[in-house]
Scaffold this motif. Structure first.
Motif, PDB file in Angstrom:
ATOM      1  N   ARG A 125       0.807  -1.215   0.000  1.00  9.53           N
ATOM      2  CA  ARG A 125       0.000   0.000   0.000  1.00  9.53           C
ATOM      3  C   ARG A 125       0.843   1.269   0.000  1.00  9.53           C
ATOM      4  O   ARG A 125       0.369   2.333  -0.385  1.00  9.53           O
ATOM      5  CB  ARG A 125      -0.934   0.003   1.213  1.00  9.53           C
ATOM      6  CG  ARG A 125      -1.940  -1.114   1.207  1.00  9.53           C
ATOM      7  CD  ARG A 125      -2.835  -1.113   2.437  1.00  9.53           C
ATOM      8  NE  ARG A 125      -3.718   0.050   2.410  1.00  9.53           N
ATOM      9  CZ  ARG A 125      -3.719   0.999   3.321  1.00  9.53           C
ATOM     10  NH1 ARG A 125      -2.853   0.964   4.320  1.00  9.53           N
ATOM     11  NH2 ARG A 125      -4.564   2.006   3.242  1.00  9.53           N
ATOM     12  N   SER A 126       2.094   1.172   0.437  1.00 10.78           N
ATOM     13  CA  SER A 126       2.934   2.361   0.543  1.00 10.78           C
ATOM     14  C   SER A 126       3.529   2.787  -0.789  1.00 10.78           C
ATOM     15  O   SER A 126       3.893   3.954  -0.965  1.00 10.78           O
ATOM     16  CB  SER A 126       4.064   2.118   1.552  1.00 10.78           C
ATOM     17  OG  SER A 126       3.545   1.824   2.832  1.00 10.78           O
ATOM     18  N   ASN A 128       3.174   3.381  -4.720  1.00 10.79           N
ATOM     19  CA  ASN A 128       2.188   3.616  -5.770  1.00 10.79           C
ATOM     20  C   ASN A 128       2.454   2.708  -6.969  1.00 10.79           C
ATOM     21  O   ASN A 128       3.582   2.317  -7.237  1.00 10.79           O
ATOM     22  CB  ASN A 128       2.231   5.087  -6.188  1.00 10.79           C
ATOM     23  CG  ASN A 128       1.081   5.455  -7.097  1.00 10.79           C
ATOM     24  OD1 ASN A 128       1.156   5.301  -8.309  1.00 10.79           O
ATOM     25  ND2 ASN A 128      -0.001   5.938  -6.511  1.00 10.79           N
ATOM     26  N   SER A 129       1.378   2.393  -7.697  1.00 11.72           N
ATOM     27  CA  SER A 129       1.506   1.505  -8.855  1.00 11.72           C
ATOM     28  C   SER A 129       2.435   2.085  -9.917  1.00 11.72           C
ATOM     29  O   SER A 129       3.104   1.341 -10.642  1.00 11.72           O
ATOM     30  CB  SER A 129       0.124   1.235  -9.461  1.00 11.72           C
ATOM     31  OG  SER A 129      -0.513   2.447  -9.812  1.00 11.72           O
ATOM     32  N   ARG A 154       0.338  -3.640  -6.302  1.00 13.33           N
ATOM     33  CA  ARG A 154      -0.363  -2.548  -5.622  1.00 13.33           C
ATOM     34  C   ARG A 154      -1.685  -3.031  -5.024  1.00 13.33           C
ATOM     35  O   ARG A 154      -2.110  -2.560  -3.964  1.00 13.33           O
ATOM     36  CB  ARG A 154      -0.615  -1.423  -6.625  1.00 13.33           C
ATOM     37  CG  ARG A 154      -1.466  -0.280  -6.120  1.00 13.33           C
ATOM     38  CD  ARG A 154      -0.800   0.485  -5.008  1.00 13.33           C
ATOM     39  NE  ARG A 154      -1.548   1.689  -4.677  1.00 13.33           N
ATOM     40  CZ  ARG A 154      -1.297   2.476  -3.639  1.00 13.33           C
ATOM     41  NH1 ARG A 154      -0.306   2.171  -2.815  1.00 13.33           N
ATOM     42  NH2 ARG A 154      -2.013   3.547  -3.421  1.00 13.33           N
ATOM     43  N   GLU A 215      -5.873   3.551 -12.693  1.00 13.65           N
ATOM     44  CA  GLU A 215      -4.423   3.565 -12.543  1.00 13.65           C
ATOM     45  C   GLU A 215      -3.716   3.006 -13.778  1.00 13.65           C
ATOM     46  O   GLU A 215      -2.634   3.472 -14.144  1.00 13.65           O
ATOM     47  CB  GLU A 215      -4.024   2.766 -11.296  1.00 13.65           C
ATOM     48  CG  GLU A 215      -4.494   3.398  -9.994  1.00 13.65           C
ATOM     49  CD  GLU A 215      -3.829   2.798  -8.784  1.00 13.65           C
ATOM     50  OE1 GLU A 215      -3.101   1.787  -8.938  1.00 13.65           O
ATOM     51  OE2 GLU A 215      -4.023   3.336  -7.674  1.00 13.65           O
TER      52      GLU A 215
END
Length: 269
Positions: A125-126, A128-129, A154, A215
């Motif tokens: 989660r930290s 980003n994709s 992600r 995304e």
């Protein structure tokens, strides 16, 4: 005499409370001024003043859209949908065991396995994709595979976090009832836990797929394929009327995915 209910609360503040209140406001304003100066330290205000004219110029070049370019976007759009769908599938498959290992009522070890599962969730989660895609493009090269894996990595943290929270909130009386019949640990999960979290699982998965549609449209900016690759190409050549068409396709795709996501969540929840 009973005090009137209309009496203002500020009338009961002590001098110390007044001082603390105004000191708090003072430091809040000071912090705001400091942050503003820090953020605008390197700002070239001549560019900011010229921004409306530049925006108007670019807006004029974006119209009218070059509708003939639409025929070149169907394959990138299909690639974008594949990136989002396959990436979500990979993320969900990995997230399911991670969620069960992270939930307090299903983890085999609260002191070793659970912290490790939570670390996986936080790590996923930290980052980003887009950052995942940058790393993967450098490792395995540009293309759809990098985008699919980036979306999957992600998605693990998002799905696992919401799923393990749903597992922790189940009705334990149903678990005890199944366990009282002499069922094994696997049977308890199959007959007492999964039926309770299954609606939440489908809702979470569809919601994540909807997010991944958004995304995946920009992963092409770093070489991961899809509509983002066409967007990067059009921006590089200053083909603003093509950019308009890409934006409209992205908007239409997001609207449709949002509608599908809402319908599926209504059906399963």
């Amino acid at each position: 005499m009973i005090a009137s209910t209309n009496t203002k609360t500020w009338q009961f503040r002590t001098p110390k409370q007044y001082i603390l209140r105004w000191a708090g406001w003072f430091w809040l304003v000071a912090l705001t001024v400091f942050c503003w100066n820090l953020m605008t330290e390197d700002t070239i205000w001549a560019f900011v003043a010229d921004a409306p004219r530049q925006a108007s110029d670019i807006g004029g070049r974006m119209l009218p859209p070059r509708w003939g370019y639409l025929n070149q976007l169907w394959q990138p759009l299909w690639d974008t949908l594949n990136i989002a769908t396959l990436g979500t599938l990979i993320g969900v498959i990995i997230a399911i065991p991670v969620a069960f290992l992270a939930a307090e009522n299903t983890t085999p070890s609260r002191h070793f396995v659970r912290p490790l599962a939570l670390l996986i969730i936080v790590t996923s989660r930290s980052i980003n994709s887009l950052i995942w895609a940058l790393l993967l493009v450098a490792i395995i090269g540009p293309g759809l595979l990098a985008g699919i894996i980036a979306i999957g990595l992600r998605s693990i943290g998002f799905v696992a976090k919401l799923l393990y929270e749903a597992i922790e909130e189940i009705d334990e009386s149903q678990v005890e009832a199944v366990r009282a019949t002499g069922a094994s640990g696997t049977q308890v999960i199959d007959y007492a836990i999964i039926p309770q979290v299954l609606p939440a699982f489908w809702g979470i998965s569809v919601f994540r797929w909807d997010i991944n549609i958004r995304e995946s449209t920009i992963l092409g900016l770093v070489g991961a394929g899809g509509l983002g690759l066409q967007l990067q190409s059009s921006l590089s050549t200053l083909a603003w009327n093509q950019v308009t068409v890409i934006f409209l396709v992205i908007l239409a795709t997001v609207v449709v995915s949002e509608w599908v996501s809402a319908k599926v969540r209504q059906a399963v929840l």
